[in-house]
Design an enzyme around this catalytic site. Structure first.
Site, short mmCIF file in Angstrom:
data_model
loop_
_atom_site.label_atom_id
_atom_site.label_comp_id
_atom_site.label_asym_id
_atom_site.label_seq_id
_atom_site.Cartn_x
_atom_site.Cartn_y
_atom_site.Cartn_z
N ASP A 2 -8.50 -9.30 -1.56
CA ASP A 2 -8.06 -7.94 -1.89
C ASP A 2 -7.69 -7.92 -3.36
OD1 ASP A 2 -7.10 -5.37 -1.93
OD2 ASP A 2 -5.33 -5.78 -0.70
N GLU B 104 -1.69 -16.23 -4.15
CA GLU B 104 -1.18 -15.07 -4.89
C GLU B 104 -0.49 -15.57 -6.16
OE1 GLU B 104 0.04 -11.91 -6.56
OE2 GLU B 104 -1.04 -11.58 -4.67
N TYR C 205 -5.66 -13.24 -3.40
CA TYR C 205 -4.86 -12.09 -3.87
C TYR C 205 -4.02 -11.61 -2.68
CZ TYR C 205 -8.75 -12.14 -7.23
OH TYR C 205 -9.73 -12.52 -8.12
N CYS D 82 -10.46 -1.43 -3.88
CA CYS D 82 -9.91 -0.11 -4.19
C CYS D 82 -10.69 0.58 -5.31
CB CYS D 82 -8.43 -0.21 -4.56
SG CYS D 82 -8.07 -1.30 -5.94
N GLN E 47 0.83 -1.20 0.00
CA GLN E 47 0.00 0.00 0.00
C GLN E 47 0.87 1.26 0.00
OE1 GLN E 47 -3.33 0.36 -0.16
NE2 GLN E 47 -3.77 -1.84 -0.24
#
Length: 438
Positions: A368, A316, A292, A395, A256
């Site tokens: 995510d 992932e 993810y 997001c 992030q």
């Protein structure tokens, strides 16, 4: 260049051409950081404006009969929330094509920015998610620690700059274009990023410059040379600190960008899982998933709430991130890190034996996904697996809303929704939604 200074007549036809300048009454905000106006019955998406203002705007796109795009060149009646732009290189006194991109809300007071983001999220969840407005009353976009005091500046720990292939000049792209704009400042960046930024330099053999300032390591510069996709130093390990917990991350890996964002999301997911525990809805021994999963930040948040014996598998597609996750979750005896595409991993689970499927039905999934969202296929797979709970970190509000509609249709209820201002002075925001199977 054609000019039109007459007030727009809502009943009149509105032929518009690129380069026309028109006066617009700005009425609303749209997803993507642009405001909404009308000109002769046609919707105009206008940049660098604020709802409630009257502006003169230059048309930049008019190929569609139903809408056009424009950019503000003069404010005729200003909103009380208009401020001097936080980035001089993106200010209104520059020609639109010379305005640096990446701070499209930089002319708006921070509280109003958050109100506008909340409006976008609520509108998306109504229009695309199928929620009633009553379910969204009181939704606010929460500020990060320290942003009000700093006016939302100095938060970005990761910045990408580009290099003009002809001049070698370094800078961000112009707003809504791929034209490199040389700049003298990066007001959204942390001091560590600004200290190493090669502003004013010429780098003719470089295609892009990534600046990284980890919270527990030295700042560094990753260079993409020529048309190569690999950045020098991108696989170097760096240390990040979230509270008192350390994380190993590849320098070029995903993390992030807001200095406080990892802790904000860690805490939000931890609190969501804690709520599930308090409600008797969380099974630590079930087949819990972190999809993810990146470097394992959110799997660690689940463990913070449920205890170090929790069973959790983080999935992932990037092998380097999976290696990092394995390191970061090593002390959790029930944690696994798997390199796989999420859709393929879920497809395998859908064909698994009944005992495995039962453990999944009792489990909690944290996901995510990228900006495009999990998407219909992955949401349909999750619906088929039917985990007890889903904690969705998003997001993009429209992507979240569309996936919400799919999950609601599959029998889930939206049990909680929070939003966070992890990207001040831009239109972006982060949301954390909690879904429980009814």
């Amino acid at each position: 260049m054609a000019h039109s200074s007459q007030p727009a007549d809502p009943a009149a036809p509105a032929p518009l051409s690129v380069g026309d300048e028109v006066e617009l009454d700005v009425t609303n905000i749209a997803h993507g950081g642009v405001s909404v106006a009308r000109h002769g019955g046609r919707v105009v998406f206008v940049a660098d404006a604020i709802p409630g203002e009257r502006v003169r705007a230059r048309v930049t796109e008019a190929r569609k009969k139903s809408f056009a795009r424009a950019v503000t060149v003069e404010v005729i009646e200003a909103s009380p929330d208009r401020r001097d732009h936080v980035w001089p290189e993106a200010a209104l006194d520059r020609a639109p094509q010379d305005r640096a991109g990446g701070a499209e809300f930089g002319h708006i007071a921070l509280p109003r920015q958050r109100d506008l983001k909340a409006q976008v999220l609520v509108d998306a969840m109504q229009r695309f998610g199928g929620l009633d407005v009553e379910e969204l009353v009181g939704l606010e976009v929460e500020a990060c620690l320290g942003d009000d005091e700093s006016n939302g500046l100095g938060y970005r720990t990761r910045v990408r700059l580009h290099v003009d292939p002809e001049t070698g000049a370094v800078g961000p792209y112009a707003a809504r274009s791929r034209r490199v704009i040389p700049v003298l400042s990066l007001p959204l960046a942390t001091e560590g990023v600004e200290a190493i930024a090669p502003l004013g330099d010429s780098m003719p053999d470089v295609a892009a410059v990534d600046l990284v300032a980890p919270s527990a390591d030295d700042p560094r510069m990753l260079l993409t040379v020529g048309d190569g996709r690999k950045r020098a130093g991108e696989d170097d390990p760096v240390r990040e600190l979230v509270g008192d917990r350390g994380f190993l991350v590849r320098a070029g890996g995903f993390w992030q960008v807001h200095r406080e964002a990892p802790e904000v999301l860690f805490t939000a997911v931890r609190d969501a899982v804690t709520h599930l525990i308090d409600e008797g809805r969380f099974d630590a021994a079930a087949a819990n998933l972190d999809l993810y999963g990146g470097a394992g930040l959110l799997a660690a948040a689940m463990a913070e709430a449920a205890g170090p014996q929790v069973k959790v598998t983080t999935v992932e597609a990037d092998a380097g991130a999976t290696d990092d996750a394995a390191e970061n979750l090593a002390e959790l005896v029930g944690a696994r890190a798997i390199t796989a595409r999420v859709d393929r991993y879920l497809a395998d689970l859908l064909s698994a034996a009944p005992p495995v499927r039962d453990r999944l039905r009792r489990g909690t999934v944290v996901l995510d996904p990228p900006r495009s969202g999990a998407g219909g296929d992955v949401c349909a797979q999750l619906a088929g697996l039917a985990p007890a709970n889903i904690v969705y970190v998003a997001c993009d509000p429209v992507a979240l809303a569309r996936d919400t509609k799919t999950l609601l249709a599959a029998g889930y209820a939206l049990a909680g929704l929070r939003a966070f201002d992890l990207f001040p002075h831009t239109h972006h925001l982060e949301s954390v939604a909690l879904f429980t199977r009814e």
